[in-house]
Design a protein around this motif. Structure first.
Motif, PDB file in Angstrom:
ATOM      1  N   VAL A 231      -7.634  39.562  52.360  1.00 30.15           N
ATOM      2  CA  VAL A 231      -6.820  39.701  51.151  1.00 30.15           C
ATOM      3  C   VAL A 231      -6.364  41.147  51.049  1.00 30.15           C
ATOM      4  O   VAL A 231      -7.137  42.075  51.312  1.00 30.15           O
ATOM      5  CB  VAL A 231      -7.622  39.319  49.880  1.00 30.15           C
ATOM      6  CG1 VAL A 231      -6.777  39.512  48.624  1.00 30.15           C
ATOM      7  CG2 VAL A 231      -8.118  37.884  49.965  1.00 30.15           C
ATOM      8  N   ILE A 232      -5.082  41.308  50.714  1.00 24.53           N
ATOM      9  CA  ILE A 232      -4.550  42.640  50.425  1.00 24.53           C
ATOM     10  C   ILE A 232      -4.126  42.648  48.967  1.00 24.53           C
ATOM     11  O   ILE A 232      -3.414  41.739  48.523  1.00 24.53           O
ATOM     12  CB  ILE A 232      -3.339  42.952  51.339  1.00 24.53           C
ATOM     13  CG1 ILE A 232      -3.826  43.335  52.745  1.00 24.53           C
ATOM     14  CG2 ILE A 232      -2.467  44.065  50.752  1.00 24.53           C
ATOM     15  CD1 ILE A 232      -2.706  43.606  53.732  1.00 24.53           C
ATOM     16  N   PHE A 233      -4.556  43.651  48.225  1.00 23.53           N
ATOM     17  CA  PHE A 233      -4.062  43.836  46.860  1.00 23.53           C
ATOM     18  C   PHE A 233      -3.080  44.996  46.891  1.00 23.53           C
ATOM     19  O   PHE A 233      -3.439  46.114  47.290  1.00 23.53           O
ATOM     20  CB  PHE A 233      -5.208  44.118  45.888  1.00 23.53           C
ATOM     21  CG  PHE A 233      -4.725  44.543  44.526  1.00 23.53           C
ATOM     22  CD1 PHE A 233      -4.065  43.638  43.693  1.00 23.53           C
ATOM     23  CD2 PHE A 233      -4.881  45.843  44.084  1.00 23.53           C
ATOM     24  CE1 PHE A 233      -3.582  44.029  42.444  1.00 23.53           C
ATOM     25  CE2 PHE A 233      -4.403  46.251  42.834  1.00 23.53           C
ATOM     26  CZ  PHE A 233      -3.749  45.336  42.016  1.00 23.53           C
ATOM     27  N   MET A 234      -1.836  44.711  46.509  1.00 24.24           N
ATOM     28  CA  MET A 234      -0.808  45.754  46.505  1.00 24.24           C
ATOM     29  C   MET A 234      -0.569  46.256  45.083  1.00 24.24           C
ATOM     30  O   MET A 234      -0.569  45.484  44.131  1.00 24.24           O
ATOM     31  CB  MET A 234       0.519  45.225  47.060  1.00 24.24           C
ATOM     32  CG  MET A 234       0.518  45.146  48.579  1.00 24.24           C
ATOM     33  SD  MET A 234       2.099  44.614  49.221  1.00 24.24           S
ATOM     34  CE  MET A 234       3.108  46.048  48.895  1.00 24.24           C
ATOM     35  N   ALA A 235      -0.336  47.556  44.980  1.00 24.49           N
ATOM     36  CA  ALA A 235       0.018  48.148  43.684  1.00 24.49           C
ATOM     37  C   ALA A 235       0.988  49.287  43.961  1.00 24.49           C
ATOM     38  O   ALA A 235       0.709  50.143  44.817  1.00 24.49           O
ATOM     39  CB  ALA A 235      -1.235  48.660  42.983  1.00 24.49           C
ATOM     40  N   VAL A 238       1.713  50.447  47.627  1.00 27.36           N
ATOM     41  CA  VAL A 238       0.645  50.793  48.571  1.00 27.36           C
ATOM     42  C   VAL A 238      -0.381  49.657  48.616  1.00 27.36           C
ATOM     43  O   VAL A 238      -0.441  48.838  47.704  1.00 27.36           O
ATOM     44  CB  VAL A 238      -0.104  52.110  48.189  1.00 27.36           C
ATOM     45  CG1 VAL A 238       0.828  53.298  48.182  1.00 27.36           C
ATOM     46  CG2 VAL A 238      -0.814  51.967  46.854  1.00 27.36           C
ATOM     47  N   ILE A 239      -1.157  49.644  49.712  1.00 23.84           N
ATOM     48  CA  ILE A 239      -2.292  48.718  49.762  1.00 23.84           C
ATOM     49  C   ILE A 239      -3.429  49.407  49.037  1.00 23.84           C
ATOM     50  O   ILE A 239      -4.008  50.366  49.526  1.00 23.84           O
ATOM     51  CB  ILE A 239      -2.678  48.372  51.219  1.00 23.84           C
ATOM     52  CG1 ILE A 239      -1.530  47.601  51.889  1.00 23.84           C
ATOM     53  CG2 ILE A 239      -3.970  47.562  51.248  1.00 23.84           C
ATOM     54  CD1 ILE A 239      -1.777  47.220  53.335  1.00 23.84           C
ATOM     55  N   GLU A 240      -3.693  48.909  47.849  1.00 25.71           N
ATOM     56  CA  GLU A 240      -4.720  49.539  47.013  1.00 25.71           C
ATOM     57  C   GLU A 240      -6.112  49.159  47.516  1.00 25.71           C
ATOM     58  O   GLU A 240      -7.025  49.967  47.501  1.00 25.71           O
ATOM     59  CB  GLU A 240      -4.515  49.075  45.562  1.00 25.71           C
ATOM     60  CG  GLU A 240      -5.517  49.553  44.574  1.00 25.71           C
ATOM     61  CD  GLU A 240      -5.318  51.017  44.172  1.00 25.71           C
ATOM     62  OE1 GLU A 240      -4.285  51.610  44.531  1.00 25.71           O
ATOM     63  OE2 GLU A 240      -6.224  51.548  43.503  1.00 25.71           O
ATOM     64  N   ILE A 249     -11.695  39.911  46.010  1.00 22.69           N
ATOM     65  CA  ILE A 249     -11.570  39.063  44.821  1.00 22.69           C
ATOM     66  C   ILE A 249     -12.896  38.983  44.035  1.00 22.69           C
ATOM     67  O   ILE A 249     -12.912  39.080  42.817  1.00 22.69           O
ATOM     68  CB  ILE A 249     -11.051  37.657  45.198  1.00 22.69           C
ATOM     69  CG1 ILE A 249      -9.627  37.796  45.766  1.00 22.69           C
ATOM     70  CG2 ILE A 249     -11.057  36.714  43.998  1.00 22.69           C
ATOM     71  CD1 ILE A 249      -9.010  36.535  46.289  1.00 22.69           C
ATOM     72  N   GLU A 250     -13.982  38.823  44.770  1.00 24.81           N
ATOM     73  CA  GLU A 250     -15.269  38.668  44.068  1.00 24.81           C
ATOM     74  C   GLU A 250     -15.862  40.010  43.650  1.00 24.81           C
ATOM     75  O   GLU A 250     -16.597  40.085  42.670  1.00 24.81           O
ATOM     76  CB  GLU A 250     -16.302  37.959  44.979  1.00 24.81           C
ATOM     77  CG  GLU A 250     -15.868  36.623  45.534  1.00 24.81           C
ATOM     78  CD  GLU A 250     -15.883  35.517  44.488  1.00 24.81           C
ATOM     79  OE1 GLU A 250     -16.356  35.769  43.368  1.00 24.81           O
ATOM     80  OE2 GLU A 250     -15.386  34.417  44.785  1.00 24.81           O
ATOM     81  N   ASN A 251     -15.552  41.050  44.442  1.00 25.50           N
ATOM     82  CA  ASN A 251     -16.263  42.303  44.204  1.00 25.50           C
ATOM     83  C   ASN A 251     -15.332  43.504  44.360  1.00 25.50           C
ATOM     84  O   ASN A 251     -15.581  44.399  45.172  1.00 25.50           O
ATOM     85  CB  ASN A 251     -17.404  42.348  45.243  1.00 25.50           C
ATOM     86  CG  ASN A 251     -18.440  43.358  44.894  1.00 25.50           C
ATOM     87  OD1 ASN A 251     -18.481  43.842  43.747  1.00 25.50           O
ATOM     88  ND2 ASN A 251     -19.257  43.737  45.863  1.00 25.50           N
ATOM     89  N   THR A 257      -7.460  47.050  41.038  1.00 22.95           N
ATOM     90  CA  THR A 257      -7.712  45.660  41.456  1.00 22.95           C
ATOM     91  C   THR A 257      -8.520  44.956  40.370  1.00 22.95           C
ATOM     92  O   THR A 257      -8.233  43.808  40.013  1.00 22.95           O
ATOM     93  CB  THR A 257      -8.490  45.615  42.798  1.00 22.95           C
ATOM     94  OG1 THR A 257      -8.019  46.624  43.661  1.00 22.95           O
ATOM     95  CG2 THR A 257      -8.354  44.267  43.461  1.00 22.95           C
ATOM     96  N   GLN A 258      -9.512  45.644  39.863  1.00 25.27           N
ATOM     97  CA  GLN A 258     -10.357  45.040  38.821  1.00 25.27           C
ATOM     98  C   GLN A 258      -9.519  44.660  37.598  1.00 25.27           C
ATOM     99  O   GLN A 258      -9.648  43.557  37.072  1.00 25.27           O
ATOM    100  CB  GLN A 258     -11.458  46.029  38.403  1.00 25.27           C
ATOM    101  CG  GLN A 258     -12.504  46.225  39.479  1.00 25.27           C
ATOM    102  CD  GLN A 258     -13.396  47.434  39.231  1.00 25.27           C
ATOM    103  OE1 GLN A 258     -13.190  48.196  38.287  1.00 25.27           O
ATOM    104  NE2 GLN A 258     -14.390  47.609  40.086  1.00 25.27           N
ATOM    105  N   ALA A 259      -8.608  45.557  37.202  1.00 32.77           N
ATOM    106  CA  ALA A 259      -7.786  45.292  36.012  1.00 32.77           C
ATOM    107  C   ALA A 259      -6.869  44.096  36.260  1.00 32.77           C
ATOM    108  O   ALA A 259      -6.719  43.215  35.410  1.00 32.77           O
ATOM    109  CB  ALA A 259      -6.974  46.534  35.669  1.00 32.77           C
ATOM    110  N   PHE A 260      -6.268  44.047  37.457  1.00 37.73           N
ATOM    111  CA  PHE A 260      -5.361  42.949  37.807  1.00 37.73           C
ATOM    112  C   PHE A 260      -6.112  41.614  37.777  1.00 37.73           C
ATOM    113  O   PHE A 260      -5.664  40.655  37.161  1.00 37.73           O
ATOM    114  CB  PHE A 260      -4.769  43.196  39.200  1.00 37.73           C
ATOM    115  CG  PHE A 260      -3.934  42.072  39.729  1.00 37.73           C
ATOM    116  CD1 PHE A 260      -2.623  41.913  39.308  1.00 37.73           C
ATOM    117  CD2 PHE A 260      -4.452  41.167  40.654  1.00 37.73           C
ATOM    118  CE1 PHE A 260      -1.838  40.868  39.800  1.00 37.73           C
ATOM    119  CE2 PHE A 260      -3.676  40.128  41.146  1.00 37.73           C
ATOM    120  CZ  PHE A 260      -2.369  39.975  40.715  1.00 37.73           C
ATOM    121  N   LEU A 261      -7.272  41.576  38.413  1.00 42.90           N
ATOM    122  CA  LEU A 261      -8.016  40.316  38.497  1.00 42.90           C
ATOM    123  C   LEU A 261      -8.591  39.902  37.140  1.00 42.90           C
ATOM    124  O   LEU A 261      -8.657  38.713  36.858  1.00 42.90           O
ATOM    125  CB  LEU A 261      -9.140  40.439  39.533  1.00 42.90           C
ATOM    126  CG  LEU A 261      -8.630  40.497  40.980  1.00 42.90           C
ATOM    127  CD1 LEU A 261      -9.762  40.896  41.918  1.00 42.90           C
ATOM    128  CD2 LEU A 261      -8.041  39.157  41.411  1.00 42.90           C
TER     129      LEU A 261
END
Ligand code: ATP
Ligand code: MG
Length: 269
Positions: A231-235, A238-240, A249-251, A257-261
């Motif tokens: 999984v890539i989280f983009m913000a 950039v790849i955050e 996703i779990e951790n 990333t935490q705020a988005f999820l």
């Protein structure tokens, strides 16, 4: 060796920097999910990988073939760009089927054109050296693909007579008909009513078990968790954060990333 290598991709539109040094790699049979908020650059990244946009810098390689090395694309011939595109299949949010053709015709149209082009250039098409043999093979594959996406009985319908979920399954089969190395999805279910998303996600899950290499941009976080290897989280271009679904996703480690999820968790279940 990775099947797909994407290195240091930069893309700006005018003064807007949309992709700021994006790098990742993907092995054969792996599924990458890209998540991130609206405007973070996910679609632009997929479009760069599919040669629908040209990055200003970076490298894109499939196997040992470098398809893009940052040099001026204006010097590339159309034919070369079209050849690069064939490594990738793209499934869009809005299906984009040809409305004037039946389901079956949508599947065989591009492979037939490609076979004609290749044979004219003195190459084989899927191992066949005559147009007739190539077309027979294309037709056989189209029937198999229809079965794979569960639409054999809709073979002769026009797209306007299908549900959104069915249209998207045709779009997936159509992308597969060209045997791409990497199949890319840009939010494949976000134009669908909730009750139709499951059938499309199940088809994508099924492709994973048949060893397709895929990149899926999605807001379906539980789907990403269940199906993705990476999984890539983009913000903001950039790849955050990147890693396994368990990591990202779990951790999640990054506050962004935490705020988005956490926004998703509030709305799901
Ligand atoms: N052709 C274009 N010209 C100018 N700016 C563009 C163009 N395409 C995208 N952008 C800008 O690039 C940024 C990233 O857009 P992109 O569509 O890649 O985001 P996204 O992550 O896919 O968002 P969403 O989740 O809403 O689909 C946005 O600020 C957008 O306005
Ligand atoms: Mg997008």
């Amino acid at each position: 060796m990775a099947l797909l290598e994407v290195k240091n991709i930069k893309k700006h539109f005018g003064k807007t920097e949309v992709l700021k040094d994006i790098s990742f790699s993907l092995d054969k049979g792996e599924v990458l999910a890209i998540i991130g908020s609206s405007g973070s650059g996910k679609t632009t990244l997929l479009r760069c990988i599919n040669f629908l946009e040209t990055p200003q810098a970076g490298v894109i390689a499939v196997g040992d073939e470098v398809l893009f090395d940052g040099s001026d694309p204006a010097k590339k011939k159309d034919k070369e760009i079209r050849k690069n595109r064939l490594h990738f299949g793209m499934v869009f949010q809005q299906f984009n089927l040809f409305p004037q053709y039946t389901v079956y015709e949508n599947l065989i149209l591009a492979p037939k054109l490609l076979a004609k082009e290749k044979l004219k250039a003195g190459e084989t098409y899927m191992g066949e050296s005559s147009y007739r043999a190539a077309v027979d093979k294309i037709k056989e594959e189209a029937e198999q693909l229809l079965e794979k996406v569960g639409l054999t009985e809709k073979r002769d319908e026009y797209p306007c007579n299908l549900s959104g979920g069915q249209q998207q399954r045709v779009a997936i089969a159509r992308a597969l008909a060209l045997n791409p190395d990497v199949l890319c999805f840009d939010e494949p279910t976000s134009a669908l009513d909730p009750e139709l998303t499951g059938e499309v996600l199940n088809v994508i899950k099924g492709l994973k078990s048949s060893d397709s290499t895929m990149i899926v941009v999605t807001h379906e976080i539980s789907f990403a968790r269940d199906v993705a290897d990476k999984v890539i989280f983009m913000a903001d271009g950039v790849i955050e954060e990147e890693g396994t679904p368990q990591q990202v996703i779990e951790n999640p480690q990054s506050p962004r990333t935490q705020a988005f999820l956490s926004r998703f968790n509030r709305f799901s279940d």
